[in-house]
Design a protein around this motif. Structure first.
Motif, PDB file in Angstrom:
ATOM      1  N   THR A  30      47.001  43.770  33.439  1.00  0.00           N
ATOM      2  CA  THR A  30      45.670  44.389  33.450  1.00  0.00           C
ATOM      3  C   THR A  30      45.215  44.662  32.020  1.00  0.00           C
ATOM      4  O   THR A  30      45.969  45.198  31.200  1.00  0.00           O
ATOM      5  N   CYS A  83      34.857  40.211  26.444  1.00  0.00           N
ATOM      6  CA  CYS A  83      35.634  40.833  27.518  1.00  0.00           C
ATOM      7  C   CYS A  83      35.591  39.985  28.793  1.00  0.00           C
ATOM      8  O   CYS A  83      36.600  39.871  29.503  1.00  0.00           O
ATOM      9  N   ILE A  84      34.435  39.410  29.078  1.00  0.00           N
ATOM     10  CA  ILE A  84      34.322  38.526  30.244  1.00  0.00           C
ATOM     11  C   ILE A  84      35.229  37.309  30.057  1.00  0.00           C
ATOM     12  O   ILE A  84      35.994  36.937  30.956  1.00  0.00           O
ATOM     13  N   ALA A  88      38.962  40.640  31.408  1.00  0.00           N
ATOM     14  CA  ALA A  88      39.232  42.073  31.507  1.00  0.00           C
ATOM     15  C   ALA A  88      38.984  42.575  32.928  1.00  0.00           C
ATOM     16  O   ALA A  88      38.111  42.074  33.642  1.00  0.00           O
ATOM     17  N   SER A  89      39.743  43.578  33.330  1.00  0.00           N
ATOM     18  CA  SER A  89      39.520  44.203  34.639  1.00  0.00           C
ATOM     19  C   SER A  89      38.402  45.229  34.593  1.00  0.00           C
ATOM     20  O   SER A  89      37.738  45.477  35.602  1.00  0.00           O
ATOM     21  N   GLY A  90      38.228  45.862  33.434  1.00  0.00           N
ATOM     22  CA  GLY A  90      37.213  46.898  33.320  1.00  0.00           C
ATOM     23  C   GLY A  90      36.695  47.040  31.909  1.00  0.00           C
ATOM     24  O   GLY A  90      37.377  46.684  30.937  1.00  0.00           O
ATOM     25  N   ALA A 108      28.871  40.957  33.481  1.00  0.00           N
ATOM     26  CA  ALA A 108      30.257  41.418  33.606  1.00  0.00           C
ATOM     27  C   ALA A 108      30.568  41.807  35.044  1.00  0.00           C
ATOM     28  O   ALA A 108      31.628  41.459  35.588  1.00  0.00           O
ATOM     29  N   ARG A 109      29.670  42.518  35.677  1.00  0.00           N
ATOM     30  CA  ARG A 109      29.890  42.927  37.070  1.00  0.00           C
ATOM     31  C   ARG A 109      29.954  41.712  37.985  1.00  0.00           C
ATOM     32  O   ARG A 109      30.752  41.663  38.924  1.00  0.00           O
ATOM     33  N   ILE A 113      34.163  42.463  37.015  1.00  0.00           N
ATOM     34  CA  ILE A 113      34.659  43.486  36.091  1.00  0.00           C
ATOM     35  C   ILE A 113      34.031  44.831  36.438  1.00  0.00           C
ATOM     36  O   ILE A 113      32.811  44.919  36.659  1.00  0.00           O
TER      37      ILE A 113
END
Length: 342
Positions: A30, A83-84, A88-90, A108-109, A113
């Protein structure tokens, strides 16, 4: 707006060190991102410390990013894209431009994420999966109430409003509007600042949330009216700059400066009389709980829940004042120093 009582605020902070102690470890592999407005403001430094400690505790790889200056939306957009790409998880995000960043957050969502806004809500607030923040309206309201109660004649106040940025990010709007309501001034559109018609408001100037900006903004306000006697500031660096400008014209002892942050330098300035009162917020707790939420999401898809009756998770606020006033809850400078950061 209901007062957030001092005892509750202190209890929340006392809990913060153990907030994730019993949380389940995140699944292996993670990762999470922390994206702040800058990497120099002590508020964001403490936020990184909280995120890093929680990530280590919960087995999460943390990558941190920041803009060059407050308002650097482009750097935050680039960080989200990274991050995408990294899976990444969050993402924990303190947005510099609360509207312009929304499309990137949605990307991202859409990639699965979890995106949590820290401190500064997006516009609209539901553009993020969750928001962990100070009640910034209440933070402003507390210092507005304090200023009105501390003045002999608040009806004849001459107020300088030292705001954050022309783009009016939500955190700046909420603090500004809270202060005015707390002081007893009728609001216009409470989603914007600067449209009030009360003659007591002399100026709205922007500071970029730093000392130089605060000094320049205060100089501009004094040029508009040299008899200003109350100064609202978006944060404590801006307050320090305002004090410098007032000192240059010999007004440092007869103007009341109010602020929001609760960093150690700011609380020291309350002790020394530079700032009359400040609303203290708790960035380490925001970030720690954000990482805990990402761990839970990565484990089984659990989504964070807001505080009951609010559309965000309230991480607490307390008014720090050297001289308490009747009718406004506050904590002492000594208590503020025990809880401060930076």
């Amino acid at each position: 707006m209901t007062k957030f009582m001092t005892g509750t605020a202190l209890a929340l902070i006392a809990m913060s060190g153990a907030a994730f102690a019993d949380a389940h470890m995140a699944p292996e592999g993670t990762s999470a991102c922390l994206i702040t407005k800058t990497d120099t403001n002590p508020f964001f430094v403490k936020m990184r410390e909280g995120a890093a400690a929680a990530a280590e505790e919960l087995g999460i790889e943390l990558n941190s990013y920041a803009g060059q200056v407050d308002g650097d939306n482009e750097a935050q957009v680039a960080a989200i894209e990274t991050c995408i790409a990294n899976g990444a998880s969050g993402i924990l995000l303190t947005p510099s431009d609360t509207s312009a960043i929304v499309d990137s957050v949605q990307q991202a969502r859409d990639a699965g994420i979890l995106v949590i806004a820290l401190d500064t809500p997006l516009d609209p607030i539901d553009a993020a999966d969750a928001t962990f923040a100070t009640d910034n309206f209440l933070a402003g309201e507390l210092i507005g109430q304090y200023a009105a109660a501390a003045m002999d004649d608040p009806e004849n106040a001459k107020i300088a409003m030292l705001d954050l940025a022309i783009s009016q990010p939500t955190v700046g709007v909420l603090r500004d509007q809270g202060f005015l309501q707390g002081f007893g001034i009728d609001l216009g559109d409470d989603s914007r600042w600067g449209d009030e018609d009360d003659a007591r408001i002399i100026c709205n100037e922007v500071t970029a949330g730093n000392e130089e900006g605060g000094r320049t903004a205060m100089e501009n306000c004094l040029a508009a009216d040299p008899d200003i006697n109350v100064v609202y500031t978006i944060n404590e660096p801006a307050a320090a700059g305002a004090y410098e400008a007032l000192s240059a014209v010999g007004r440092e002892n007869d103007v009341m400066i109010l602020s929001v942050d609760g960093g150690c330098p700011g609380v020291e300035n309350v002790s020394e009389g530079v700032i009359a009162a400040t609303s203290q917020q708790y960035p380490l707790r925001m970030a720690s709980l954000g990482i805990e939420a990402i761990a839970a999401f990565a484990k089984d898809g659990t989504m964070p829940e807001p505080t009951e009756g609010k559309d965000f998770f309230d991480t607490g606020v307390a008014l720090v004042a050297s001289e308490p006033v009747d009718g406004v809850d506050s904590i002492s400078v000594e208590e503020g120093l025990d809880l401060c950061w930076g």
